[in-house]
Design a protein around this motif. Structure first.
Motif, PDB file in Angstrom:
ATOM      1  N   ARG A 272       0.833  -1.196   0.000  1.00  0.00           N
ATOM      2  CA  ARG A 272       0.000   0.000   0.000  1.00  0.00           C
ATOM      3  C   ARG A 272       0.875   1.257   0.000  1.00  0.00           C
ATOM      4  O   ARG A 272       0.553   2.246  -0.652  1.00  0.00           O
ATOM      5  CB  ARG A 272      -0.930  -0.004   1.234  1.00  0.00           C
ATOM      6  N   VAL A 274       3.754   1.477  -1.367  1.00  0.00           N
ATOM      7  CA  VAL A 274       4.233   1.586  -2.744  1.00  0.00           C
ATOM      8  C   VAL A 274       3.117   2.141  -3.624  1.00  0.00           C
ATOM      9  O   VAL A 274       3.312   3.081  -4.402  1.00  0.00           O
ATOM     10  CB  VAL A 274       4.702   0.203  -3.269  1.00  0.00           C
ATOM     11  N   PHE A 275       1.934   1.570  -3.486  1.00  0.00           N
ATOM     12  CA  PHE A 275       0.769   1.942  -4.283  1.00  0.00           C
ATOM     13  C   PHE A 275       0.491   3.438  -4.178  1.00  0.00           C
ATOM     14  O   PHE A 275       0.134   4.091  -5.143  1.00  0.00           O
ATOM     15  CB  PHE A 275      -0.434   1.135  -3.781  1.00  0.00           C
ATOM     16  N   ASP A 276       0.665   3.968  -2.966  1.00  0.00           N
ATOM     17  CA  ASP A 276       0.391   5.385  -2.749  1.00  0.00           C
ATOM     18  C   ASP A 276       1.627   6.259  -2.980  1.00  0.00           C
ATOM     19  O   ASP A 276       1.597   7.451  -2.696  1.00  0.00           O
ATOM     20  CB  ASP A 276      -0.160   5.602  -1.335  1.00  0.00           C
ATOM     21  N   LEU A 344     -10.438  -7.148   3.799  1.00  0.00           N
ATOM     22  CA  LEU A 344      -9.241  -6.322   3.983  1.00  0.00           C
ATOM     23  C   LEU A 344      -9.512  -4.849   3.711  1.00  0.00           C
ATOM     24  O   LEU A 344      -8.861  -3.976   4.264  1.00  0.00           O
ATOM     25  CB  LEU A 344      -8.117  -6.812   3.063  1.00  0.00           C
ATOM     26  N   GLN A 346      -9.063  -3.119   0.779  1.00  0.00           N
ATOM     27  CA  GLN A 346      -7.902  -2.600   0.065  1.00  0.00           C
ATOM     28  C   GLN A 346      -8.175  -2.695  -1.427  1.00  0.00           C
ATOM     29  O   GLN A 346      -8.988  -3.506  -1.853  1.00  0.00           O
ATOM     30  CB  GLN A 346      -6.659  -3.445   0.402  1.00  0.00           C
ATOM     31  N   THR A 349      -5.766  -4.714  -6.559  1.00  0.00           N
ATOM     32  CA  THR A 349      -4.428  -4.883  -7.141  1.00  0.00           C
ATOM     33  C   THR A 349      -3.343  -4.966  -6.075  1.00  0.00           C
ATOM     34  O   THR A 349      -2.363  -5.697  -6.219  1.00  0.00           O
ATOM     35  CB  THR A 349      -4.122  -3.755  -8.162  1.00  0.00           C
ATOM     36  N   GLN A 353      -0.955  -8.195  -5.720  1.00  0.00           N
ATOM     37  CA  GLN A 353       0.507  -8.113  -5.807  1.00  0.00           C
ATOM     38  C   GLN A 353       1.156  -8.837  -4.642  1.00  0.00           C
ATOM     39  O   GLN A 353       2.204  -9.466  -4.782  1.00  0.00           O
ATOM     40  CB  GLN A 353       0.959  -6.645  -5.817  1.00  0.00           C
ATOM     41  N   THR A 358       4.006 -11.014  -7.689  1.00  0.00           N
ATOM     42  CA  THR A 358       4.441 -10.175  -8.802  1.00  0.00           C
ATOM     43  C   THR A 358       4.041  -8.758  -8.446  1.00  0.00           C
ATOM     44  O   THR A 358       2.861  -8.437  -8.421  1.00  0.00           O
ATOM     45  CB  THR A 358       3.768 -10.602 -10.120  1.00  0.00           C
ATOM     46  N   ALA A 360       5.090  -4.330  -7.813  1.00  0.00           N
ATOM     47  CA  ALA A 360       5.882  -3.132  -8.044  1.00  0.00           C
ATOM     48  C   ALA A 360       6.655  -2.851  -6.770  1.00  0.00           C
ATOM     49  O   ALA A 360       6.088  -2.882  -5.683  1.00  0.00           O
ATOM     50  CB  ALA A 360       4.965  -1.965  -8.371  1.00  0.00           C
ATOM     51  N   ASP A 361       7.970  -2.593  -6.900  1.00  0.00           N
ATOM     52  CA  ASP A 361       8.764  -2.418  -5.686  1.00  0.00           C
ATOM     53  C   ASP A 361       8.816  -0.957  -5.224  1.00  0.00           C
ATOM     54  O   ASP A 361       9.397  -0.646  -4.190  1.00  0.00           O
ATOM     55  CB  ASP A 361      10.183  -2.975  -5.873  1.00  0.00           C
ATOM     56  N   GLY A 362       8.216  -0.066  -5.996  1.00  0.00           N
ATOM     57  CA  GLY A 362       8.213   1.342  -5.604  1.00  0.00           C
ATOM     58  C   GLY A 362       9.370   2.108  -6.207  1.00  0.00           C
ATOM     59  O   GLY A 362       9.469   3.315  -6.055  1.00  0.00           O
ATOM     60  N   GLY A 364      10.218   1.472  -9.509  1.00  0.00           N
ATOM     61  CA  GLY A 364      10.044   1.352 -10.951  1.00  0.00           C
ATOM     62  C   GLY A 364      10.261  -0.048 -11.492  1.00  0.00           C
ATOM     63  O   GLY A 364      10.222  -0.253 -12.694  1.00  0.00           O
ATOM     64  N   ASN A 365      10.511  -1.015 -10.609  1.00  0.00           N
ATOM     65  CA  ASN A 365      10.744  -2.379 -11.078  1.00  0.00           C
ATOM     66  C   ASN A 365       9.558  -3.272 -10.751  1.00  0.00           C
ATOM     67  O   ASN A 365       8.899  -3.100  -9.729  1.00  0.00           O
ATOM     68  CB  ASN A 365      11.983  -2.975 -10.397  1.00  0.00           C
ATOM     69  N   ILE A 366       9.333  -4.234 -11.630  1.00  0.00           N
ATOM     70  CA  ILE A 366       8.352  -5.269 -11.315  1.00  0.00           C
ATOM     71  C   ILE A 366       9.135  -6.495 -10.867  1.00  0.00           C
ATOM     72  O   ILE A 366      10.000  -7.003 -11.585  1.00  0.00           O
ATOM     73  CB  ILE A 366       7.470  -5.589 -12.533  1.00  0.00           C
TER      74      ILE A 366
ATOM     75  N   TYR C  45       4.064  -1.512 -15.032  1.00  0.00           N
ATOM     76  CA  TYR C  45       4.360  -1.073 -13.665  1.00  0.00           C
ATOM     77  C   TYR C  45       3.256  -0.135 -13.168  1.00  0.00           C
ATOM     78  O   TYR C  45       2.780  -0.250 -12.045  1.00  0.00           O
ATOM     79  CB  TYR C  45       5.716  -0.371 -13.635  1.00  0.00           C
ATOM     80  N   GLY C  50      -0.984   3.103  -7.555  1.00  0.00           N
ATOM     81  CA  GLY C  50      -2.179   3.915  -7.357  1.00  0.00           C
ATOM     82  C   GLY C  50      -2.058   5.244  -8.081  1.00  0.00           C
ATOM     83  O   GLY C  50      -0.987   5.636  -8.544  1.00  0.00           O
ATOM     84  N   ASN C 248      -8.013   1.719   5.134  1.00  0.00           N
ATOM     85  CA  ASN C 248      -7.929   1.675   3.681  1.00  0.00           C
ATOM     86  C   ASN C 248      -7.382   2.995   3.139  1.00  0.00           C
ATOM     87  O   ASN C 248      -7.350   3.202   1.944  1.00  0.00           O
ATOM     88  CB  ASN C 248      -9.325   1.411   3.118  1.00  0.00           C
TER      89      ASN C 248
END
Lengths: 459, 315, 283
Positions: A272, A274-276, A344, A346, A349, A353, A358, A360-362, A364-366, C45, C50, C248
């Motif tokens: 999360r 990373v996502f944000d 959850l 959330q 995605t 992940q 699989t 995103a590491d934050g 730029g890499n998968i 990617y 988000g 969340n």
């Protein structure tokens, strides 16, 4: 590997790697039986009859070698047919399917909304509880202390806990001693060290002096793993950095607000962040100790003793769900089932992940790491011993500790063995094993020597 | 005159002082009687304990010594037979005029239906000329109207005795006059026994049959009982035209101005006078002393009492 | 110049209120519009990330987003998608239910006890030290103790509401009862009303405005506390909703819940104000 076909001549009815010699590697062996396992997970009836068959075959041929020889000689189909002639396997299977009626059908199970709780949560939408004739309500809970209190209050019949918690509680560390049981581990791996995006160039832990870290709880694998990792890099976790206990939901907000530099947290918190765009995943916890336990399924001793049938039905559901979750190909489906607000809460995605590995590491890499999180129910007593060595190493636990006795009392490995057998699963032969943490071997027979071997410690 | 309805026998009120000091005596040796249907006023300066006497009669306060006997019974506490009209109106502000009276009526007649209670309450509101304002809250009524509600409330329980504690002192002169008329007319209808405290000599002369004059405190006592020598049928407008008006008024004013002070602290009390304060009749022909009946004597006939009351001794 | 009439003042005040709101919303919109510095990201990617990370979208939602979320909740306030996911209306109903229960329990205790303290100088003095010590305790400080002793989190939340509503009502009732005018009590005595009727038809209405002031203070505190209590205990209720959405990181939902909390709090206060007005009297 607890879901093996008893009629597979290549399988030992015990825990172990590929010992049949027919495959070059474990993975290949795994692949060979995967298709069969899928059928097991899908088909309840087939699974049940296999439980019974397994028991019968085992009873007929207590020696693994004899059994394998027999099966190799006559072939699986013939063996089953032959046995069916003099043993009414169908009737036994039916009887087992009905099982003992649970004393109580309506149950409440508490969970903390993190991916560690996957088996407990998914068993609800995916019907593992109802298969056992249970009507389980899974209740989202605000924190570890609340989950403990609600279990004690009997509001919850069982709950999701951090695996060190039952130990700490039983030892009376940080609370009154209360008899807790931990009949199953839920997940292994599944945590990560996440750092604020501004530290993306400081990948060497030696550069982390003065950092502020968050962990979910003092008595958590997260705390012990982070301390271990820092100490291996030569940082004293009590002097060179700050480690605070922060509830997982607050971690991302704190990371964004620059109150902390990073955390070792359960997922989906890492993903999360990373996502944000607030942080990046430095390492996964499996890079510290591959196969470490994290969260557990715990119940009060009272529940276990007073409602044994309900308890075993519940545990069977959890163990089955754990088995289902342990398969990569089911992960995406699970992610969809547990991401909604009811569980959850959330973005799907993020959960996907985490579960598929699989991600995103934050930076730029998968990254592809299929065992980013895995699920295995067996509560190894050696896990408990390692946890206690760390409690002692960091001064949470003082004086002499009877490691083995406490591990046995709390981590119900023998119970799990029995229940796994009952559920048709194959428990490991032993309740302890050696394992490596950051390349260093841990021998559960020598806990004190292990503690003494560390340079940085509070003993 | 009939046998006394109320008799106060040797009342005293003392308040304990600091340690080692004698208690403070507000009044002592207080003796008086009020007959059935009689209207008695008590006049005295502030601090002589008038309100305490009235509260003791009502049963709201107790005297330190002495007895109060009403209708042959000791007063032990408050009773529906002794209604009180308080100095402030003491109306419940959350109830309407009618509600206030109904509260009283329903406490007297617990078995009555709501309609009966209402009807009875309305009757007494009519009596004090408040019909039309019965649904108003006290805050919507003028001071005089509020006091009328108080009177209606007291009368509605049809008490044996009405006790009035300076009921009109807070009102302006005009309102006071009209309320005094109200009391006169009510009394003409009900023949109520009334005990009233007042500061106002004119009010006492208009309303009372007899006026108890109290000396100043501490150790206050009843110095004199003045019989109203004005005719029974009297009205505010022509009161002052009666020849006895000024002698009566002057007698009382003179008492309040000088003698109440001279006689304070128990001075000048003759032993026999404590039990039987002198009864005086100030008239145009001079003030005469009336020899009263001795309450300690065995019960006398009405005729004998009248005879004795009529016997006049030289001043 | 002519004095502005009350109605024209009202109109002007409304216009100013609307202007303040509009300015606030506009500033909010500008502040959260976000800088559209879309980085060149690998599309594979980007799919895993988000909007905050990929489009430079502000973490704080804008007024339009919040408005849309509010509309979404208003359209379906009573949905039930399982134990942990229920509509805003249901969550509010749970919270109001808990507040009502705890509050009514407090009323049932505080008013009789307040009468006792107000009428008996002995009890007043005897209980005063306890009240003085208990009153300043933060209601949430009772939570662990309640959980430990009551052994039921729902009841614990209700207990916390009970304990925080108790004091203002108790103190105001005692004060109201103690300050009933002596003359009204004397009237009651001369009317031989008896203790029960005196309490009900004289002391209670006389003290009612003071009691209701306490009750109004209490309902405000109770509503403040329930949100915190539910965040702590979880399960159901608007406090749980806030916690769950915080979990969340859904600020949009949190803001929606904050608005709902404010509106319900205002409604409860207005309700008590109405009741208070109905029992007050002009002297």
């Amino acid at each position: 590997m607890s879901f093996d076909n008893p009629f597979d001549a290549k399988t030992k009815l015990g825990h172990g790697g590929c010992s049949c010699g027919h495959h070059a590697s474990d993975a290949e062996h795994q692949k060979a039986i995967e298709a069969d396992n899928r059928a097991v997970a899908r088909d309840e009836d087939l699974r049940l009859s296999r439980i019974v068959e397994s028991a019968v075959v085992r009873a007929l041929f207590p020696e693994d070698a004899t059994r394998r020889a027999f099966l190799r000689a006559v072939g699986t189909g013939t063996a089953a047919a032959a046995i069916a002639q003099f043993l009414p396997l169908g009737a036994i299977t039916d009887a087992f399917a009905q099982g003992a009626t649970p004393e109580k059908k309506d149950l409440k199970v508490g969970f903390i909304p993190i991916t560690c709780a996957t088996p407990i949560i998914m068993a609800h939408p995916m019907g593992f509880y109802s298969k056992q004739g249970l009507n389980v309500e899974v209740v989202k809970t605000a924190g570890w202390a609340v989950i403990r209190d609600k279990t004690l209050n009997k509001e919850y019949d069982a709950a999701h806990m951090l695996s060190p918690m039952p130990l700490a509680i039983t030892l009376g560390v940080g609370s009154n001693p209360i008899p807790y049981t931990m009949p199953a581990v839920e997940n292994i791996n599944g945590q990560a060290i996440t750092l604020s995006i501004k530290h993306k160039d400081k990948r060497n832990p030696k550069d982390w002096k003065g950092f502020k870290f968050a962990v979910p709880f003092d008595y958590s694998m997260h705390n012990y793993l982070l301390r271990y990792y820092l100490a291996e890099a030569g940082l004293d976790p009590d002097k060179d950095v700050q480690i605070r206990s922060v509830p997982p939901p607050e971690m991302v907000a704190n990371l964004r607000a620059d109150n902390i530099d990073g955390f070792l947290a359960p997922d989906p918190v890492n993903q999360r962040a990373v996502f944000d765009g607030a942080g990046f995943i430095h390492i996964l916890s499996k890079e510290i100790w591959d196969g470490h336990p994290c969260c557990a399924f715990a119940a009060s001793k009272e529940f276990v003793t007073q409602m044994p049938n309900t308890y075993s039905a519940l545990l069977k559901a959890i163990i089955e769900a754990t088995a289902f979750a342990s398969k990569q190909e089911n992960r995406k489906q699970i992610a969809e089932a547990i991401a909604p607000a009811n569980y959850l809460n959330q973005p799907p995605t993020v959960v996907e992940q985490v579960l598929t590995g699989t991600y995103a590491d934050g930076l730029g890499n998968i990254v592809k790491a299929s065992n980013r999180i895995d699920f295995d129910p067996f509560p190894w007593e050696s896990f408990a011993i390692w946890i206690m060595t760390q409690m002692k190493r960091w001064g949470q636990l003082k004086g002499d500790v009877d490691y083995k006795a406490i591990a046995k009392q709390v981590f119900l490995a023998t119970d799990a063995t029995k229940l796994m057998k009952e559920a048709g699963l194959t428990p490991p032969d032993s309740t302890t094993k050696k394992f490596k943490v950051m390349g260093k071997e841990f021998d559960p027979e020598k806990p004190e020597e292990y503690i003494a071997s560390f340079a940085i410690k509070r003993v | 005159m009939t046998k006394a309805l109320i008799s106060a026998e040797g009342l005293a009120k003392r308040f304990p002082q600091g340690q080692g000091q004698p208690p403070l005596t507000v009044f002592e040796n207080l003796w008086f009687e009020i007959a059935h249907g009689e209207f008695a006023c008590i006049i005295g300066h502030s601090g002589c304990g008038k309100s305490t006497i009235l509260n003791a009669l009502a049963g709201l306060d107790t005297a330190s010594e002495g007895n109060i006997i009403v209708g042959g019974k000791h007063v032990e506490g408050p009773s529906l037979d002794r209604a009180v009209i308080f100095q402030g109106n003491a109306l419940m502000p959350w109830l309407s005029a009618l509600g206030n009276v109904e509260l009283a009526v329903s406490s007297r007649h617990k078995d009555w239906s709501r309609a009966e209670v209402r009807e009875h309450a309305m009757k007494y509101l009519d009596l004090v000329h408040l019909n039309g304002s019965e649904l108003k809250k006290p805050s919507q009524l003028s001071g005089g109207m509020k006091q009328r509600v108080g009177i209606a409330r007291a009368l509605s329980i049809e008490p044996q005795i009405l006790l009035m504690d300076e009921p009109f002192s807070a009102l302006d002169a005009l309102t006071r006059g009209s309320l005094q008329d109200e009391v006169l007319s009510v009394r003409a209808k009900t023949k109520q026994t009334i005990f009233m405290i007042t500061h106002d000599v004119d009010e006492a002369m208009l309303l009372a049959d007899k006026i108890l004059l109290m000396t100043n405190g501490p150790k206050a006592r009843i110095a004199e009982i003045v019989e109203n020598t004005l005719p029974k049928e009297r009205s505010r407008t022509d009161l002052h035209k009666h020849p006895n008006y000024y002698p009566l008024r002057n007698h009382m004013i003179e008492f309040l101005v000088t003698r109440s002070r001279e006689l304070a602290g128990g001075a000048g009390a003759k032993p026999g006078e404590l039990r039987h304060p002198p009864v005086v009749r100030p008239t145009i022909g001079g003030t005469t002393h009336v020899e009263t009946a001795r309450s300690s004597q065995p019960a006398e006939s009405t005729a004998a009492t009248d005879l004795q009351a009529g016997r006049v001794s030289a001043a | 110049m002519a004095q502005p009439s009350a109605s024209s003042l009202n109109i002007k005040a409304t216009i100013v209120s609307v202007l303040i709101l509009a300015t606030f919303l506009f500033a909010w919109h500008l502040g959260t519009a976000g800088v559209a510095t879309t980085q060149k990201l690998d599309p594979e990617y980007a799919k895993l990330m988000g909007a905050t990370a990929t489009q430079g979208k502000s973490a704080m939602p804008g007024p339009i987003e919040v408005g849309a979320k509010i509309w979404e909740h208003l359209k379906d306030p009573f949905y039930d998608r399982g134990t942990n996911d229920k509509g805003l209306g249901i969550q509010l109903a749970y919270s109001i239910g808990r507040v009502a229960l705890g509050y009514l329990l407090a009323v049932a205790v505080a008013i009789p006890l307040g009468f006792l303290i107000g009428m008996s100088p002995l009890m007043s003095r005897a209980l005063d030290p306890f009240i003085q010590v208990m009153k300043p305790i933060s209601p949430l400080a009772w939570m662990p103790l309640a959980l430990y002793t009551i052994k039921d989190s729902g009841m614990s939340a209700i207990f916390v509401i009970f304990i925080c509503s108790l004091w203002p009502m108790l103190i105001n009732t005692a004060f109201g009862v103690a300050s009933v005018r002596k003359e009204w009590l004397n009237v009651a005595k001369t009317l031989e009303l008896g203790p029960a009727r005196t309490a009900l038809s004289v002391i209670l209405p006389a003290a009612a405005p003071t009691i209701f002031t306490g009750m109004r203070i209490s309902i405000g505190i109770a509503w403040l506390v329930i949100v915190a209590a539910e965040m702590l205990v979880g399960g159901t209720g608007i406090g749980y909703f806030v916690w769950n959405e915080w979990n969340n990181l859904s600020i949009t939902n949190v803001i929606t819940a904050i608005l709902a909390i404010g509106l319900v709090g205002m409604a409860l206060d207005q309700l008590m104000a109405r009741l208070q007005k109905s029992v007050s009297y002009a002297d």
